[in-house]
Write an enzyme that holds these catalytic residues in place. Sequence first.
Site, PDB file in Angstrom:
ATOM      1  N   ASN A   1       4.797  -7.747   6.335  1.00  0.00           N
ATOM      2  CA  ASN A   1       5.796  -7.156   7.227  1.00  0.00           C
ATOM      3  C   ASN A   1       5.242  -6.005   8.058  1.00  0.00           C
ATOM      4  O   ASN A   1       5.987  -5.176   8.575  1.00  0.00           O
ATOM      5  CB  ASN A   1       6.992  -6.659   6.400  1.00  0.00           C
ATOM      6  CG  ASN A   1       6.597  -5.567   5.421  1.00  0.00           C
ATOM      7  OD1 ASN A   1       5.451  -5.503   4.996  1.00  0.00           O
ATOM      8  ND2 ASN A   1       7.531  -4.708   5.073  1.00  0.00           N
ATOM      9  N   GLU A   2       3.918  -5.930   8.192  1.00  0.00           N
ATOM     10  CA  GLU A   2       3.291  -4.780   8.842  1.00  0.00           C
ATOM     11  C   GLU A   2       3.891  -4.439  10.198  1.00  0.00           C
ATOM     12  O   GLU A   2       4.074  -3.265  10.535  1.00  0.00           O
ATOM     13  CB  GLU A   2       1.775  -5.016   9.003  1.00  0.00           C
ATOM     14  CG  GLU A   2       0.965  -4.705   7.762  1.00  0.00           C
ATOM     15  CD  GLU A   2       0.971  -5.829   6.739  1.00  0.00           C
ATOM     16  OE1 GLU A   2       1.737  -6.799   6.904  1.00  0.00           O
ATOM     17  OE2 GLU A   2       0.213  -5.727   5.760  1.00  0.00           O
TER      18      GLU A   2
ATOM     19  N   GLY B   1       0.811  -5.272   1.249  1.00  0.00           N
ATOM     20  CA  GLY B   1      -0.304  -5.176   0.302  1.00  0.00           C
ATOM     21  C   GLY B   1      -0.014  -5.885  -1.013  1.00  0.00           C
ATOM     22  O   GLY B   1      -0.929  -6.398  -1.664  1.00  0.00           O
TER      23      GLY B   1
ATOM     24  N   LEU C   1       0.842  -1.197   0.000  1.00  0.00           N
ATOM     25  CA  LEU C   1       0.000   0.000   0.000  1.00  0.00           C
ATOM     26  C   LEU C   1       0.874   1.242   0.000  1.00  0.00           C
ATOM     27  O   LEU C   1       1.988   1.243   0.539  1.00  0.00           O
ATOM     28  CB  LEU C   1      -0.911  -0.002   1.232  1.00  0.00           C
ATOM     29  CG  LEU C   1      -1.819  -1.215   1.396  1.00  0.00           C
ATOM     30  CD1 LEU C   1      -2.860  -0.941   2.477  1.00  0.00           C
ATOM     31  CD2 LEU C   1      -2.511  -1.592   0.102  1.00  0.00           C
TER      32      LEU C   1
HETATM   33  C1  LIG Z   1      -6.662  -2.533  14.680  1.00  0.00           C
HETATM   34  C2  LIG Z   1      -6.125  -2.772  13.308  1.00  0.00           C
HETATM   35  C3  LIG Z   1      -7.048  -2.241  12.282  1.00  0.00           C
HETATM   36  C4  LIG Z   1      -6.706  -2.128  11.026  1.00  0.00           C
HETATM   37  C5  LIG Z   1      -5.344  -2.388  10.502  1.00  0.00           C
HETATM   38  C6  LIG Z   1      -4.525  -1.170  10.551  1.00  0.00           C
HETATM   39  C7  LIG Z   1      -3.525  -0.916   9.796  1.00  0.00           C
HETATM   40  C8  LIG Z   1      -3.060  -1.787   8.724  1.00  0.00           C
HETATM   41  C9  LIG Z   1      -3.072  -1.016   7.457  1.00  0.00           C
HETATM   42  C10 LIG Z   1      -2.438  -1.317   6.364  1.00  0.00           C
HETATM   43  C11 LIG Z   1      -1.653  -2.513   6.108  1.00  0.00           C
HETATM   44  C12 LIG Z   1      -0.443  -2.102   5.335  1.00  0.00           C
HETATM   45  C13 LIG Z   1      -0.131  -2.653   4.199  1.00  0.00           C
HETATM   46  C14 LIG Z   1       1.035  -2.198   3.399  1.00  0.00           C
HETATM   47  O1  LIG Z   1       1.170  -2.608   2.278  1.00  0.00           O
HETATM   48  S1  LIG Z   1       2.136  -1.098   4.091  1.00  0.00           S
HETATM   49  C15 LIG Z   1       3.468  -0.967   2.942  1.00  0.00           C
HETATM   50  C16 LIG Z   1       4.480  -2.030   3.189  1.00  0.00           C
HETATM   51  N1  LIG Z   1       5.533  -1.928   2.229  1.00  0.00           N
HETATM   52  C17 LIG Z   1       6.822  -1.931   2.568  1.00  0.00           C
HETATM   53  O2  LIG Z   1       7.199  -2.039   3.706  1.00  0.00           O
HETATM   54  C18 LIG Z   1       7.787  -1.819   1.433  1.00  0.00           C
HETATM   55  C19 LIG Z   1       8.668  -0.635   1.605  1.00  0.00           C
HETATM   56  N2  LIG Z   1       9.508  -0.479   0.449  1.00  0.00           N
HETATM   57  C20 LIG Z   1      10.636  -1.213   0.270  1.00  0.00           C
HETATM   58  O3  LIG Z   1      10.996  -2.088   1.032  1.00  0.00           O
HETATM   59  C21 LIG Z   1      11.423  -0.905  -0.953  1.00  0.00           C
HETATM   60  O4  LIG Z   1      10.998   0.345  -1.432  1.00  0.00           O
HETATM   61  C22 LIG Z   1      11.275  -1.943  -2.059  1.00  0.00           C
HETATM   62  C23 LIG Z   1      11.994  -3.241  -1.671  1.00  0.00           C
HETATM   63  C24 LIG Z   1       9.808  -2.247  -2.382  1.00  0.00           C
HETATM   64  C25 LIG Z   1      11.940  -1.381  -3.347  1.00  0.00           C
HETATM   65  O5  LIG Z   1      13.251  -1.012  -3.042  1.00  0.00           O
HETATM   66  P1  LIG Z   1      14.018  -0.027  -4.031  1.00  0.00           P
HETATM   67  O6  LIG Z   1      15.405   0.063  -3.527  1.00  0.00           O
HETATM   68  O7  LIG Z   1      13.806  -0.464  -5.422  1.00  0.00           O
HETATM   69  O8  LIG Z   1      13.245   1.354  -3.934  1.00  0.00           O
HETATM   70  P2  LIG Z   1      13.394   2.420  -2.784  1.00  0.00           P
HETATM   71  O9  LIG Z   1      14.552   3.289  -3.105  1.00  0.00           O
HETATM   72  O10 LIG Z   1      13.379   1.786  -1.463  1.00  0.00           O
HETATM   73  O11 LIG Z   1      12.053   3.259  -2.914  1.00  0.00           O
HETATM   74  C26 LIG Z   1      11.882   4.223  -3.955  1.00  0.00           C
HETATM   75  C27 LIG Z   1      10.835   5.242  -3.561  1.00  0.00           C
HETATM   76  O12 LIG Z   1       9.572   4.633  -3.247  1.00  0.00           O
HETATM   77  C28 LIG Z   1       9.151   4.963  -1.923  1.00  0.00           C
HETATM   78  N3  LIG Z   1       8.372   3.859  -1.355  1.00  0.00           N
HETATM   79  C29 LIG Z   1       8.750   2.597  -1.228  1.00  0.00           C
HETATM   80  N4  LIG Z   1       7.761   1.854  -0.721  1.00  0.00           N
HETATM   81  C30 LIG Z   1       6.729   2.695  -0.522  1.00  0.00           C
HETATM   82  C31 LIG Z   1       5.414   2.534  -0.023  1.00  0.00           C
HETATM   83  N5  LIG Z   1       4.920   1.346   0.370  1.00  0.00           N
HETATM   84  N6  LIG Z   1       4.605   3.601   0.023  1.00  0.00           N
HETATM   85  C32 LIG Z   1       5.042   4.818  -0.395  1.00  0.00           C
HETATM   86  N7  LIG Z   1       6.276   5.037  -0.885  1.00  0.00           N
HETATM   87  C33 LIG Z   1       7.117   3.989  -0.950  1.00  0.00           C
HETATM   88  C34 LIG Z   1      10.469   5.229  -1.232  1.00  0.00           C
HETATM   89  O13 LIG Z   1      10.252   5.986  -0.086  1.00  0.00           O
HETATM   90  C35 LIG Z   1      11.182   6.002  -2.326  1.00  0.00           C
HETATM   91  O14 LIG Z   1      10.539   7.267  -2.445  1.00  0.00           O
HETATM   92  P3  LIG Z   1      11.253   8.552  -3.041  1.00  0.00           P
HETATM   93  O15 LIG Z   1      12.514   8.753  -2.243  1.00  0.00           O
HETATM   94  O16 LIG Z   1      10.262   9.650  -2.854  1.00  0.00           O
HETATM   95  O17 LIG Z   1      11.513   8.236  -4.484  1.00  0.00           O
END
Ligand SMILES: CC/C=C\C/C=C\C/C=C\C/C=C/C(=O)SCCNC(=O)CCNC(=O)[C@H](O)C(C)(C)COP(=O)(O)OP(=O)(O)OC[C@H]1O[C@@H](n2cnc3c(N)ncnc32)[C@H](O)[C@@H]1OP(=O)(O)O
Length: 266
Positions: A141-142, A117, A72
């Site tokens: 990995n939340e 997500g 997400l």
């Molecule tokens: C009581 C409970 C009730 C309800 C539940 C409550 C809450 C639960 C809600 C939601 C569940 C959440 C689900 C999710 O999906 S959360 C997102 C999880 N994702 C991650 O942890 C992945 C993070 N990203 C990475 O690990 C790496 O980016 C990746 C391996 C995917 C790619 O690596 P790479 O080296 O190729 O790129 P980066 O340089 O790291 O990133 C470039 C760029 O993109 C931005 N970025 C990365 N991931 C995200 C993201 N998920 N959302 C927004 N932006 C993201 C990163 O910051 C860089 O940005 P910029 O510097 O601006 O270019």
Amino acid sequence: VWAAKAWREGDPGGTRAGRRPRAGSVPTGFLDVDVTSAPLALECLYTPWAPGTDSDGAPTPQDCPRVFSAGLDLTEMCGRNPAHYAEYWKAVQELWLRTYLSSLVLVAAINGACPAGGCIIALACDCRVLADNPKYHIGLNETLLGITAPFWFKDAYVNTIGHRASEQALQLGYLFPPSEALQVGLVDQVVPEDQVLSTALSEMARWLAVPDHARQLTKNMMRKATADRLLRQRDADIQNFVSFICRDSIQKSLQVYLEKLRQRKG
Ligand SMILES: CC/C=C\C/C=C\C/C=C\C/C=C/C(=O)SCCNC(=O)CCNC(=O)[C@H](O)C(C)(C)COP(=O)(O)OP(=O)(O)OC[C@H]1O[C@@H](n2cnc3c(N)ncnc32)[C@H](O)[C@@H]1OP(=O)(O)O
């Protein structure tokens, strides 16, 4: 994600849902799809960031390796207002329900990292083929973000890898490398990167060889209880999400995580 109907009808390069990732950014993006308005034609739902088609008109996910989906979009969950969070979460639910309950055969060709997500959409497919690259981790990995996986993410996990493995992986926020993902049953095949698409197509052919009506009824029989659990409490789930995500401590955790991601880039 390949949609069988479009594939069978010879339109594999059909409309893509969602926006392209920002330049230099990773595709977080299946939730850029406006799933809350006109009914989403799942037949037209492809990996939104696959940038092109090959000479046969087939999608070329290899053109955009490294990330299947970064999950997400955290910027949708940070610094916004409750109405925005509610609308966003409704769209997340909608996308998952439509994918999970689709009568189409859906095969996830996972050609990159697949956290949270991203994993949940892959899990909504019928079958997962993961590229054999130790950097391509998959899982929920939340907890590492300081948040909790919603109960229906957890249900999909448990349905796929079982209770004990889910309990452990969810608490640890563990992201499985390909060999472990295969071992635990999170993916069905791990193949060399250049064979992901062809393997996904072979899988698709295998599933399509089964009489459609029988396969669809069986799929629905297997998935209905899990989907119904969310359908029964959609509004409550939205309210839970909004009140959880609005907490100062949660906002802080997400901001810190996002900042770390941005810094890691440099
Ligand atoms: C009581 C409970 C009730 C309800 C539940 C409550 C809450 C639960 C809600 C939601 C569940 C959440 C689900 C999710 O999906 S959360 C997102 C999880 N994702 C991650 O942890 C992945 C993070 N990203 C990475 O690990 C790496 O980016 C990746 C391996 C995917 C790619 O690596 P790479 O080296 O190729 O790129 P980066 O340089 O790291 O990133 C470039 C760029 O993109 C931005 N970025 C990365 N991931 C995200 C993201 N998920 N959302 C927004 N932006 C993201 C990163 O910051 C860089 O940005 P910029 O510097 O601006 O270019």
